[in-house]
Each structure stands twice: as C-alpha cells, then as structure tokens.
Design a protein around this motif. Sequence first.
Motif, PDB file in Angstrom:
ATOM      1  N   LEU A  95      81.358  37.314 184.410  1.00 47.21           N
ATOM      2  CA  LEU A  95      80.029  37.903 184.281  1.00 47.21           C
ATOM      3  C   LEU A  95      79.095  37.443 185.398  1.00 47.21           C
ATOM      4  O   LEU A  95      78.287  38.222 185.908  1.00 47.21           O
ATOM      5  N   GLN A  96      79.214  36.181 185.793  1.00 52.32           N
ATOM      6  CA  GLN A  96      78.394  35.680 186.893  1.00 52.32           C
ATOM      7  C   GLN A  96      78.750  36.359 188.210  1.00 52.32           C
ATOM      8  O   GLN A  96      77.874  36.744 188.993  1.00 52.32           O
ATOM      9  N   PHE A  98      80.140  39.308 188.584  1.00 51.33           N
ATOM     10  CA  PHE A  98      79.700  40.692 188.510  1.00 51.33           C
ATOM     11  C   PHE A  98      78.190  40.792 188.730  1.00 51.33           C
ATOM     12  O   PHE A  98      77.707  41.681 189.443  1.00 51.33           O
ATOM     13  N   THR A  99      77.444  39.866 188.146  1.00 51.05           N
ATOM     14  CA  THR A  99      75.990  39.822 188.351  1.00 51.05           C
ATOM     15  C   THR A  99      75.660  39.627 189.824  1.00 51.05           C
ATOM     16  O   THR A  99      74.764  40.291 190.366  1.00 51.05           O
ATOM     17  N   ASN A 100      76.375  38.732 190.486  1.00 54.13           N
ATOM     18  CA  ASN A 100      76.140  38.489 191.914  1.00 54.13           C
ATOM     19  C   ASN A 100      76.389  39.756 192.730  1.00 54.13           C
ATOM     20  O   ASN A 100      75.645  40.051 193.680  1.00 54.13           O
ATOM     21  N   LEU A 101      77.433  40.508 192.377  1.00 59.40           N
ATOM     22  CA  LEU A 101      77.710  41.755 193.083  1.00 59.40           C
ATOM     23  C   LEU A 101      76.550  42.741 192.923  1.00 59.40           C
ATOM     24  O   LEU A 101      76.097  43.343 193.903  1.00 59.40           O
ATOM     25  N   LEU A 102      76.074  42.889 191.690  1.00 60.93           N
ATOM     26  CA  LEU A 102      74.957  43.804 191.453  1.00 60.93           C
ATOM     27  C   LEU A 102      73.705  43.356 192.199  1.00 60.93           C
ATOM     28  O   LEU A 102      73.024  44.174 192.834  1.00 60.93           O
ATOM     29  N   ASN A 103      73.399  42.084 192.122  1.00 56.19           N
ATOM     30  CA  ASN A 103      72.155  41.575 192.698  1.00 56.19           C
ATOM     31  C   ASN A 103      72.151  41.590 194.222  1.00 56.19           C
ATOM     32  O   ASN A 103      71.084  41.698 194.849  1.00 56.19           O
ATOM     33  N   THR A 104      73.328  41.490 194.834  1.00 55.01           N
ATOM     34  CA  THR A 104      73.379  41.392 196.297  1.00 55.01           C
ATOM     35  C   THR A 104      73.728  42.711 196.989  1.00 55.01           C
ATOM     36  O   THR A 104      73.329  42.928 198.140  1.00 55.01           O
ATOM     37  N   HIS A 105      74.456  43.587 196.312  1.00 52.99           N
ATOM     38  CA  HIS A 105      74.922  44.802 196.981  1.00 52.99           C
ATOM     39  C   HIS A 105      74.548  46.112 196.279  1.00 52.99           C
ATOM     40  O   HIS A 105      74.612  47.180 196.903  1.00 52.99           O
ATOM     41  N   PHE A 106      74.193  46.057 194.993  1.00 47.06           N
ATOM     42  CA  PHE A 106      73.891  47.292 194.262  1.00 47.06           C
ATOM     43  C   PHE A 106      72.604  47.134 193.453  1.00 47.06           C
ATOM     44  O   PHE A 106      72.543  47.496 192.286  1.00 47.06           O
ATOM     45  N   ASP A 122      81.201  50.141 177.867  1.00 46.43           N
ATOM     46  CA  ASP A 122      81.290  49.113 178.911  1.00 46.43           C
ATOM     47  C   ASP A 122      79.968  48.422 179.199  1.00 46.43           C
ATOM     48  O   ASP A 122      79.887  47.182 179.214  1.00 46.43           O
ATOM     49  N   ILE A 123      78.920  49.210 179.457  1.00 49.09           N
ATOM     50  CA  ILE A 123      77.647  48.622 179.860  1.00 49.09           C
ATOM     51  C   ILE A 123      76.996  47.831 178.727  1.00 49.09           C
ATOM     52  O   ILE A 123      76.561  46.689 178.941  1.00 49.09           O
ATOM     53  N   PRO A 124      76.907  48.371 177.494  1.00 49.94           N
ATOM     54  CA  PRO A 124      76.360  47.544 176.407  1.00 49.94           C
ATOM     55  C   PRO A 124      77.189  46.291 176.146  1.00 49.94           C
ATOM     56  O   PRO A 124      76.621  45.229 175.867  1.00 49.94           O
ATOM     57  N   PHE A 125      78.511  46.405 176.250  1.00 50.02           N
ATOM     58  CA  PHE A 125      79.375  45.242 176.006  1.00 50.02           C
ATOM     59  C   PHE A 125      79.090  44.153 177.043  1.00 50.02           C
ATOM     60  O   PHE A 125      78.939  42.971 176.702  1.00 50.02           O
ATOM     61  N   ILE A 126      79.015  44.544 178.312  1.00 49.84           N
ATOM     62  CA  ILE A 126      78.723  43.571 179.367  1.00 49.84           C
ATOM     63  C   ILE A 126      77.377  42.902 179.122  1.00 49.84           C
ATOM     64  O   ILE A 126      77.252  41.669 179.207  1.00 49.84           O
ATOM     65  N   ALA A 127      76.360  43.701 178.826  1.00 53.08           N
ATOM     66  CA  ALA A 127      75.015  43.151 178.622  1.00 53.08           C
ATOM     67  C   ALA A 127      74.992  42.183 177.446  1.00 53.08           C
ATOM     68  O   ALA A 127      74.388  41.100 177.524  1.00 53.08           O
ATOM     69  N   ARG A 128      75.630  42.538 176.342  1.00 54.47           N
ATOM     70  CA  ARG A 128      75.645  41.659 175.169  1.00 54.47           C
ATOM     71  C   ARG A 128      76.375  40.357 175.454  1.00 54.47           C
ATOM     72  O   ARG A 128      75.921  39.280 175.045  1.00 54.47           O
ATOM     73  N   ARG A 129      77.496  40.445 176.159  1.00 57.96           N
ATOM     74  CA  ARG A 129      78.238  39.216 176.477  1.00 57.96           C
ATOM     75  C   ARG A 129      77.462  38.354 177.478  1.00 57.96           C
ATOM     76  O   ARG A 129      77.588  37.122 177.458  1.00 57.96           O
ATOM     77  N   MET A 130      76.663  38.975 178.333  1.00 54.14           N
ATOM     78  CA  MET A 130      75.819  38.177 179.234  1.00 54.14           C
ATOM     79  C   MET A 130      74.787  37.388 178.437  1.00 54.14           C
ATOM     80  O   MET A 130      74.563  36.201 178.691  1.00 54.14           O
ATOM     81  N   ILE A 131      74.166  38.031 177.468  1.00 57.37           N
ATOM     82  CA  ILE A 131      73.188  37.328 176.631  1.00 57.37           C
ATOM     83  C   ILE A 131      73.861  36.196 175.873  1.00 57.37           C
ATOM     84  O   ILE A 131      73.334  35.072 175.810  1.00 57.37           O
ATOM     85  N   ILE A 132      75.030  36.459 175.305  1.00 58.06           N
ATOM     86  CA  ILE A 132      75.765  35.425 174.564  1.00 58.06           C
ATOM     87  C   ILE A 132      76.114  34.252 175.471  1.00 58.06           C
ATOM     88  O   ILE A 132      76.062  33.086 175.061  1.00 58.06           O
ATOM     89  N   GLU A 134      74.414  33.329 178.044  1.00 56.82           N
ATOM     90  CA  GLU A 134      73.174  32.821 178.631  1.00 56.82           C
ATOM     91  C   GLU A 134      73.069  33.127 180.130  1.00 56.82           C
ATOM     92  O   GLU A 134      72.692  32.277 180.939  1.00 56.82           O
ATOM     93  N   ILE A 135      73.405  34.364 180.472  1.00 54.92           N
ATOM     94  CA  ILE A 135      73.289  34.839 181.847  1.00 54.92           C
ATOM     95  C   ILE A 135      72.164  35.868 181.902  1.00 54.92           C
ATOM     96  O   ILE A 135      72.100  36.783 181.075  1.00 54.92           O
ATOM     97  N   ALA A 136      71.269  35.713 182.855  1.00 53.78           N
ATOM     98  CA  ALA A 136      70.152  36.649 182.991  1.00 53.78           C
ATOM     99  C   ALA A 136      70.670  38.040 183.332  1.00 53.78           C
ATOM    100  O   ALA A 136      71.539  38.197 184.198  1.00 53.78           O
ATOM    101  N   LEU A 137      70.144  39.046 182.651  1.00 53.50           N
ATOM    102  CA  LEU A 137      70.571  40.410 182.912  1.00 53.50           C
ATOM    103  C   LEU A 137      70.113  40.861 184.299  1.00 53.50           C
ATOM    104  O   LEU A 137      68.930  40.750 184.622  1.00 53.50           O
TER     105      LEU A 137
END
Length: 237
Positions: A95-96, A98-106, A122-132, A134-137
């Motif tokens: 998840l970290q 994937f977050t780095n990819l979004l934040n730096t390139h997309f 996919d998207i709700p599952f990723i977001a929920r697991r990020m919250i669980i 403790e990763i900032a969306l």
Amino acid sequence: MIEKINLNNILFLDIETVPEYKNYRGLDLETQQLWEQKTQYQRKDEVSAEDFYERAGIWAEFGKIITISVGYFINKADIRNFRVTSFWGEEKKILQDFTNLLNTHFNGAQHILCGHNAKEFDIPFIARRMIINEIALPDKLNLFGKKPWEVPHLDTLELWKFGDYKHFTSLKLLTKVLGIPSPKDDIDGSEVAHVYYVENDIDRIITYCEKDVIAVAQIFLKLRREDLLIEDEIIHV
C-alpha cells in the motif's frame, strides 16, 4: 468522450486479495462472531461460518491485499508501449509503494485510475485497507466531499453498462465477446487464496493479476475503436 482522454494519463489497476488469515481458527473469538454476523445472509443454511471463511478475501474488514498490479501507456509519436508492474509482499509495504506511485507520477488533475469493477471493489478495498494500516489516503483515493463528476476514476464495467445499472459483465465474459485474449487462462479469483496459502506461489498470482490489468487496457482500447496491444508493445518492469 473517452476518445478524448490522453492514454498516457490513465493508470490501469487490479488487485488480488485473500482472507487475512490462512483459516478461520486464526481469528479471535470476537472476530469469529463478527464474521458469522457479517455473512449470515450470504451463507446457505448448511454452510458454517468456518467453511465460508475461504471467501473472506472479498471483504476489506476480513481480507488483505497480496498484490496490486498496474499498467500505463507511454505513447510517443507513432511508438506505443504499455508498461506493467506489480507491488507485492507485506500488505503495508504494498500500500505504501502504491501510494508513492500515485503521489509521484499520477497525482495531477489530468490523471485517472481505471479498472474493471474497480469503483465497487478494487478502489474501496484499497482505501479501506490503507485506513486499517494507518496510511494517509492519496488524493486520487480520497473521495470525501467530492461530487460524482469530480471522482478521477473510470470503470470498464460501468462503461460497458451504458447506463444499465442492473447489468453485470465479468472481465472474462467481456474479453470473450470483444475478441480479446482471456486473462483467466490459468487461475481465477476463487483459486487465489489456495495458490497463496497452500501452494505459496505468489509469482503465479502476480502473473494472473498483471494479465487482468492488460485485459482492462485492451477493453478500453476496444471501446475507443483502437488497435489492441500486441505482445511487443507490452513491457513488464
């Protein structure tokens, strides 16, 4: 009009999930009770909560992500490439990364996420697991307060519905009717947990997940009436 979207601005994605624990006995008593309550209407009378646990991977509260695969076009002049890569390992690192990819390139206003049934799964599952975990969306997943037309997501299932909200078409069926090579030529979603926990073959799952990403991109091209990707245009990185 999807024909007007720059392909280079789309991140195609797919995830594979499994039950958080290898078997039902890995859950503490309270979680077992919560699982039984959560699934009481999905289970047939003769199916116990323990037997049904093999399906826990479809709920973010009881499952976990074991890989996220992504693909993106790099089109320059008359050269077209589609790059595919995967994140796997411990869920929090997946998840970290994937977050780095979004934040730096997309992370631009022009960037869009796209998957098949991604808006519902996919998207709700990723977001929920990020919250669980403790990763900032990242902004692309933080939908709080956004209007429907402000959500930067495309869904090939939704595009295929053409407004018919009761219609569901699997990725396997859609690739078949559109003449696209099936991504389900080895395993399907129902077998992922067995391959992960029993066969311990994460490489097989990654290959399966990446095939799904390629299939989604092919569907998107088909909807735009463009030529499908050929093998030489697909680069695994």
